[in-house]
Design an enzyme around this catalytic site. Structure first.
Site, PDB file in Angstrom:
ATOM      1  CD  GLU A 122      66.124   4.004  18.415  1.00 21.45           C
ATOM      2  OE1 GLU A 122      66.858   3.306  19.145  1.00 21.45           O
ATOM      3  OE2 GLU A 122      66.170   3.957  17.177  1.00 21.45           O
ATOM      4  CG  ASN A 161      59.663   8.030  15.775  1.00 17.61           C
ATOM      5  OD1 ASN A 161      60.584   7.783  14.995  1.00 17.61           O
ATOM      6  ND2 ASN A 161      58.438   7.567  15.599  1.00 17.61           N
ATOM      7  CE1 TYR A 173      55.888   4.347  10.511  1.00 23.21           C
ATOM      8  CE2 TYR A 173      55.197   4.894   8.275  1.00 23.21           C
ATOM      9  CZ  TYR A 173      56.184   4.524   9.170  1.00 23.21           C
ATOM     10  OH  TYR A 173      57.468   4.331   8.731  1.00 23.21           O
ATOM     11  CG  HIS A 215      61.623   3.371  15.766  1.00 23.57           C
ATOM     12  ND1 HIS A 215      61.937   4.425  14.954  1.00 23.57           N
ATOM     13  CD2 HIS A 215      62.744   3.039  16.435  1.00 23.57           C
ATOM     14  CE1 HIS A 215      63.217   4.707  15.122  1.00 23.57           C
ATOM     15  NE2 HIS A 215      63.727   3.896  16.009  1.00 23.57           N
ATOM     16  NE  ARG A 234      58.406  -0.548   7.964  1.00 21.06           N
ATOM     17  CZ  ARG A 234      58.260   0.794   7.914  1.00 21.06           C
ATOM     18  NH1 ARG A 234      58.329   1.505   9.034  1.00 21.06           N
ATOM     19  NH2 ARG A 234      58.035   1.391   6.763  1.00 21.06           N
ATOM     20  N   PRO A 244      61.244  13.624  10.780  1.00 22.85           N
ATOM     21  CG  PRO A 244      62.735  12.846   9.180  1.00 22.85           C
ATOM     22  CD  PRO A 244      62.656  13.259  10.621  1.00 22.85           C
ATOM     23  CG  ASN A 245      58.316  12.170   6.002  1.00 23.53           C
ATOM     24  OD1 ASN A 245      57.863  13.086   5.330  1.00 23.53           O
ATOM     25  ND2 ASN A 245      59.471  11.598   5.733  1.00 23.53           N
ATOM     26  CB  ALA A 257      63.960   8.572   7.382  1.00 23.78           C
ATOM     27  NE  ARG A 288      55.294   8.343   7.336  1.00 21.29           N
ATOM     28  CZ  ARG A 288      56.470   8.193   7.932  1.00 21.29           C
ATOM     29  NH1 ARG A 288      56.681   8.678   9.154  1.00 21.29           N
ATOM     30  NH2 ARG A 288      57.450   7.571   7.322  1.00 21.29           N
TER      31      ARG A 288
HETATM   32  C1  DQA Z   1      59.624   5.215  12.145  1.00 22.03           C
HETATM   33  C2  DQA Z   1      60.346   4.130  11.346  1.00 22.03           C
HETATM   34  C3  DQA Z   1      61.329   4.747  10.375  1.00 22.03           C
HETATM   35  O1  DQA Z   1      62.010   3.722   9.652  1.00 22.03           O
HETATM   36  C4  DQA Z   1      60.618   5.630   9.380  1.00 22.03           C
HETATM   37  O2  DQA Z   1      61.532   6.255   8.526  1.00 22.03           O
HETATM   38  C5  DQA Z   1      59.743   6.634  10.049  1.00 22.03           C
HETATM   39  C6  DQA Z   1      58.963   6.222  11.221  1.00 22.03           C
HETATM   40  C7  DQA Z   1      58.530   4.624  13.051  1.00 22.03           C
HETATM   41  O3  DQA Z   1      58.045   5.371  13.895  1.00 22.03           O
HETATM   42  O4  DQA Z   1      58.161   3.462  12.908  1.00 22.03           O
HETATM   43  O5  DQA Z   1      59.604   7.761   9.597  1.00 22.03           O
HETATM   44  O6  DQA Z   1      60.569   5.861  12.967  1.00 22.03           O
END
Ligand code: DQA
Length: 142
Positions: free
Chosen positions: A97, A73, A22, A99, A106, A9-10, A76, A17
């Site tokens: 995995e 990835n 990011y 990020h 964080r 998501p997102n 959240a 964002r």
């Molecule tokens: C994320 C880190 C997560 O905590 C966050 O909710 C994201 C992006 C990252 O790529 O740093 O959506 O996975």
């Protein structure tokens, strides 16, 4: 070798964002660099993004016996989803995995990852390069 890259998501909102966290590059540019890297390395790659947990579970299930590696990835859902962990355990595909941000530096809640329990490697805080490194690690493992 076939690799499935999953973004949660997102992540489709990259470039819009929280640019301070990011960066300002878009999701489209991420996919472009992943595809170029895969081509350079001689592997096939499919990129998938969804904002819905269940759809990601289904994408992982559909990868069963079709893909040799997964880069995920989970956004959240990293910090909440046992369903994603269980789906990865079902299909038994080597997984990295990723990020973009350094989740360990964080908020406290971002330090928890259910997916990490299954992934053989977690890459965090390396921006878009983390995805490319993940592909390399999957190739090495294959
Ligand atoms: C994320 C880190 C997560 O905590 C966050 O909710 C994201 C992006 C990252 O790529 O740093 O959506 O996975």
């Amino acid at each position: 070798m076939k690799i499935l890259v999953i973004n949660g998501p997102n992540l489709n909102m990259l470039g819009v964002r929280e640019k301070n966290i990011y960066g300002d590059k878009t999701y489209a540019s991420l996919i472009k660099s992943i595809k170029m890297h895969a081509k350079d390395k001689g592997v096939k790659v499919k990129c998938y993004q969804s904002n819905c947990e269940g759809e990601i579970v289904t994408a992982i299930q559909k990868a069963y016996k079709k893909f040799d590696g997964i880069v995920i990835n989970p956004g959240a859902y990293t910090h909440t989803s046992i369903a994603l962990l269980d789906a990865l355990k079902c299909v038994q595909i080597p997984t990295v995995e990723v990020h973009i941000s350094n989740v360990n530096e964080r908020e406290e809640f971002r330090k928890i990852s259910f997916v990490r329990e299954y992934a053989f490697l977690t890459i965090a805080g390396k921006g878009f390069d983390g995805y490319l490194e993940a592909i390399d690690k999957l190739i090495e493992k294959n």
